[in-house]
Design an enzyme around this catalytic site. Sequence first.
Site, PDB file in Angstrom:
ATOM      1  N   ASP A 133       0.833  -1.199   0.000  1.00 45.26           N
ATOM      2  CA  ASP A 133       0.000   0.000   0.000  1.00 45.26           C
ATOM      3  C   ASP A 133       0.870   1.252   0.000  1.00 45.26           C
ATOM      4  OD1 ASP A 133      -2.357   1.460   0.056  1.00 45.26           O
ATOM      5  OD2 ASP A 133      -2.531   1.411   2.240  1.00 45.26           O
ATOM      6  N   CYS A 188     -20.558 -11.617  -6.825  1.00 45.01           N
ATOM      7  CA  CYS A 188     -21.457 -10.731  -6.079  1.00 45.01           C
ATOM      8  C   CYS A 188     -22.915 -10.963  -6.473  1.00 45.01           C
ATOM      9  CB  CYS A 188     -21.094  -9.266  -6.335  1.00 45.01           C
ATOM     10  SG  CYS A 188     -19.546  -8.749  -5.578  1.00 45.01           S
ATOM     11  N   CYS A 198     -24.017   1.831   3.035  1.00 44.78           N
ATOM     12  CA  CYS A 198     -23.109   2.966   3.225  1.00 44.78           C
ATOM     13  C   CYS A 198     -23.892   4.178   3.731  1.00 44.78           C
ATOM     14  CB  CYS A 198     -22.387   3.312   1.931  1.00 44.78           C
ATOM     15  SG  CYS A 198     -21.251   4.717   2.130  1.00 44.78           S
ATOM     16  N   CYS A 214     -16.729   9.174   1.328  1.00 41.42           N
ATOM     17  CA  CYS A 214     -16.328   7.957   2.052  1.00 41.42           C
ATOM     18  C   CYS A 214     -15.834   8.295   3.453  1.00 41.42           C
ATOM     19  CB  CYS A 214     -15.236   7.233   1.270  1.00 41.42           C
ATOM     20  SG  CYS A 214     -14.591   5.767   2.102  1.00 41.42           S
ATOM     21  N   CYS A 241     -13.608   2.994   8.364  1.00 44.47           N
ATOM     22  CA  CYS A 241     -14.968   2.443   8.341  1.00 44.47           C
ATOM     23  C   CYS A 241     -14.925   1.025   7.792  1.00 44.47           C
ATOM     24  CB  CYS A 241     -15.859   3.334   7.468  1.00 44.47           C
ATOM     25  SG  CYS A 241     -17.548   2.733   7.264  1.00 44.47           S
ATOM     26  N   CYS A 244     -19.026  -1.415   4.709  1.00 47.03           N
ATOM     27  CA  CYS A 244     -19.265  -2.118   3.441  1.00 47.03           C
ATOM     28  C   CYS A 244     -18.604  -3.485   3.411  1.00 47.03           C
ATOM     29  CB  CYS A 244     -18.831  -1.265   2.248  1.00 47.03           C
ATOM     30  SG  CYS A 244     -17.054  -1.000   2.112  1.00 47.03           S
ATOM     31  N   CYS A 248     -21.055  -7.594   3.791  1.00 45.40           N
ATOM     32  CA  CYS A 248     -20.851  -8.499   2.652  1.00 45.40           C
ATOM     33  C   CYS A 248     -21.038  -9.951   3.084  1.00 45.40           C
ATOM     34  CB  CYS A 248     -19.447  -8.306   2.089  1.00 45.40           C
ATOM     35  SG  CYS A 248     -19.027  -9.469   0.759  1.00 45.40           S
TER      36      CYS A 248
END
Length: 357
Positions: A133, A188, A198, A214, A241, A244, A248
Amino acid sequence: MGGATALTIRSLTERLKAEAYGLGFDAAGVARLGEPTTRAAFDAWLAAGHQASMAYLEGEGAARRRDSRLPHPGATHAVVVAASYGGRTPAGPVARYARGDDYHVVLRERVRELHGWLEREVGRPVNVRPYVDSGPILERDLAQRAGLGWVGKNTMLIVPGAGSHLFLASLFVDVALDEDAPFDADRCGTCTRCLDACPTGALPAPRVLDANRCISYLTIEHRGPIPPALREGVGGLLYGCDICNDVCPWTVKFARDTAFDAFRPRELFADTHDRAGTRALAREILMMTPADYAAAFRGSAIKRAKLWMLQRNACVVLGNVGTDEDLAVLEAMREHEHEIVREQAAWAVLQLSRGAV
């Protein structure tokens, strides 16, 4: 590996991935470097302004992300790995990934161990670069091309059997390896739980994240005030956060505990999984001095946000979930040296005085 056969390349790759699993990673794969399959989608995302103030994603940063051969010249393949950071721990005011030690440092060291193993196996120095990252790479695209999983409608990489509470890391190498087949399936289906859940509407369409809305962006990257229209949506979230991810079905079913002790929550976050704990953490942050902040978050990814930013977030959180008992510390913040903290504190005081909570 001069004169290496397909068989020896395949054997090396299999043993390399086995070594990655032995080091604690939950998934491992290999992709050839080149133009990402999501390049057009990335360009459209930038054109729409969904990157918000993250200018490092534009210009030269964007150019390098359009071809993964550019960040580290000479590399031909990427070994892509994923590590769980503990998706089974309770939700709370701090995103799960940030509750332990800084993943950049922890995973970079572990990936360098993989580098050392590879050099011993091939018997020569290997031109490598680890990325955690930290570079101009479309990491989820690369992971999908390495066969790890698919990018869900919440824009997160979903790994079958492991969910999406995962860190991604990669090792760019100049060694010929056996490439994995890309993960082309979209599992999905018709599910839209992440979009629906969200609270700030940051997912306007499947696989489209508007960073401007976001909560992770607003509480970590954003350097201005949290926009008034989005403050109530932030709720009790102080840093990042998980919403989301949490809704799932794949993550609900397959999230794993972490294999890395360094990612286990620090004591500071031990009792923050309910409203009272959230309020207590917010007050503690508001009362921190710079020295307190440095000590509390030494070796933590949370230092991505400066102390005044955490205090800005804490004011908003108390404006949403606080009580009259929190008014004193909020009133004190109205004298803060930073104008944005003062404004957010005034908003929070007004919220509580109106009995909005």
